[in-house]
Design a protein around this motif. Structure first.
Motif, PDB file in Angstrom:
ATOM      1  N   PRO A   1       0.843  -0.619  -0.063  1.00 54.81           N
ATOM      2  CA  PRO A   1      -0.070   0.003   0.157  1.00 54.81           C
ATOM      3  C   PRO A   1       1.197   1.582   0.239  1.00 54.81           C
TER       4      PRO A   1
ATOM      5  N   LYS B   1       2.312   1.901  -4.095  1.00 57.26           N
ATOM      6  CA  LYS B   1       1.124   1.918  -4.639  1.00 57.26           C
ATOM      7  C   LYS B   1       0.492   3.736  -4.521  1.00 57.26           C
ATOM      8  N   TRP B   2       0.080   4.117  -3.528  1.00 55.59           N
ATOM      9  CA  TRP B   2       0.060   5.383  -3.480  1.00 55.59           C
ATOM     10  C   TRP B   2       0.927   6.483  -3.608  1.00 55.59           C
TER      11      TRP B   2
ATOM     12  N   SER C   1       1.654   6.019   7.373  1.00 56.21           N
ATOM     13  CA  SER C   1       0.337   5.040   6.589  1.00 56.21           C
ATOM     14  C   SER C   1      -0.711   5.132   7.164  1.00 56.21           C
TER      15      SER C   1
ATOM     16  N   LEU D   1      -2.771   6.587   3.803  1.00 53.59           N
ATOM     17  CA  LEU D   1      -3.163   5.793   3.058  1.00 53.59           C
ATOM     18  C   LEU D   1      -4.659   6.099   3.454  1.00 53.59           C
TER      19      LEU D   1
ATOM     20  N   ARG E   1      -8.404   5.025   2.363  1.00 59.41           N
ATOM     21  CA  ARG E   1      -9.206   3.237   2.970  1.00 59.41           C
ATOM     22  C   ARG E   1     -10.977   3.877   2.612  1.00 59.41           C
TER      23      ARG E   1
ATOM     24  N   ASP F   1      -9.778  -1.677   0.816  1.00 55.34           N
ATOM     25  CA  ASP F   1      -9.295  -0.414  -0.416  1.00 55.34           C
ATOM     26  C   ASP F   1      -9.890   0.418  -1.185  1.00 55.34           C
TER      27      ASP F   1
END
Length: 292
Positions: free
Chosen positions: A68, A71-72, A169, A172, A174, A181
């Motif tokens: 994650p 990815k982000w 984190s 990130l 949600r 995700d």
């Protein structure tokens, strides 16, 4: 670069058209600086991804085997560049000059928002592949979508420029409904939420129906064979079925047209900027003080 007679024919078709349907693919975005195959800009902007063996943005489309944080880190930077930081570009300004006095509509597979950023009317736009300005649950648990910019804005300061990984984190994203995700609201799988684009599609269908008995020009730019079912093939079907339609196809690599509509078509092989500018000049818009 282009046969002058062909450019004159394009001018004549534009002048005679009652309505113009602009159909745009990645080839138009490339001329505005968004090239998913460009390895040079990718190496400059994403050195961490290069170290992992990637060479261009196209290789990361649909990629799923990453953490994650990575990815982000990548997605936030890429979406920021493509959707929020790409400036207006003359190729769009000149394209708008060609149709601003016409009854026009735009359909594009691009998710970069450049048509509205360059002055095209939002209610005359259909983006069937989605829009980087929106996010959704990847499950999806509902049909909800929400703006991506607040999420991108939180992530950007937390990206390690050497690795592209998010260092905190807590930023990130949600899903606010189920906690699972999320992903950008762009077509990439069964989970794609189409609801934001249904009204756009209905407006296009109504527009086409209203122009069934009028002279219709389809100006297709940069639509190849990566996703031909989105732009290229539907435009061919429209021109074939419409009794008073013509097609101008601009494509650097694939300007060919089916023989069934060859007599109603003009093919221009070359970049979008060159073709649009050639027609723009032939129509005298350069001399009229139009945007450059």
């Amino acid at each position: 670069m282009f046969d002058h007679h062909d450019i004159q024919r394009c001018r004549d078709l534009l002048q005679a058209a009652d309505a113009v349907l602009i159909a745009a693919g990645a080839g138009l975005a490339i001329d505005a600086g968004i090239d998913y195959m460009d390895s040079e800009s990718f190496a400059r902007d994403f050195p961490g991804m290069v170290k992992l063996g990637f060479r261009c943005r196209a290789e990361l489309m649909g990629y799923a085997d990453w953490s994650p944080e990575l990815k982000w880190g990548y997605l936030a930077a890429n979406v920021n560049q493509v959707r929020f930081q790409t400036p207006p570009h003359p190729v769009y300004a000149r394209l708008l000059d060609l149709v601003r006095e016409k009854d026009y509509f735009v359909v594009t597979s691009n998710v970069d928002g450049l048509f509205t950023k360059n002055g095209f009317a939002e209610d005359r736009l259909f983006t069937p592949q989605g829009d980087y300005a929106l996010m959704q649950c990847q499950t999806p648990c509902s049909n909800a979508v929400w703006p991506s910019w607040p999420v991108i804005e939180r992530i950007l300061p937390k990206i390690d420029p050497a690795t592209q990984k998010v260092t905190d984190s807590s930023v990130l994203p949600r899903c606010p409904n189920c906690g699972e995700d999320v992903i950008m609201n762009v077509r990439g799988g069964y989970w794609f939420i189409e609801d934001p684009y249904r009204e756009q599609a209905e407006r296009l269908d109504q527009w086409l129906d209203n122009n069934r008995e009028r002279d219709l020009l389809v100006l297709e730019i940069g639509a190849g064979f990566n996703t031909p079912s989105v732009i290229r093939w539907p435009m061919e079907r429209i021109v074939h079925a419409h009794p008073r339609a013509h097609l101008i196809r601009v494509n650097l690599h694939y300007p060919q047209v089916p023989r069934e509509i060859a007599g109603k078509s003009i093919s221009l092989q070359g970049p979008a900027m060159g073709a649009v500018t050639a027609i723009w000049k032939e129509m005298g818009l350069e001399k009229s003080g139009a945007l450059t």
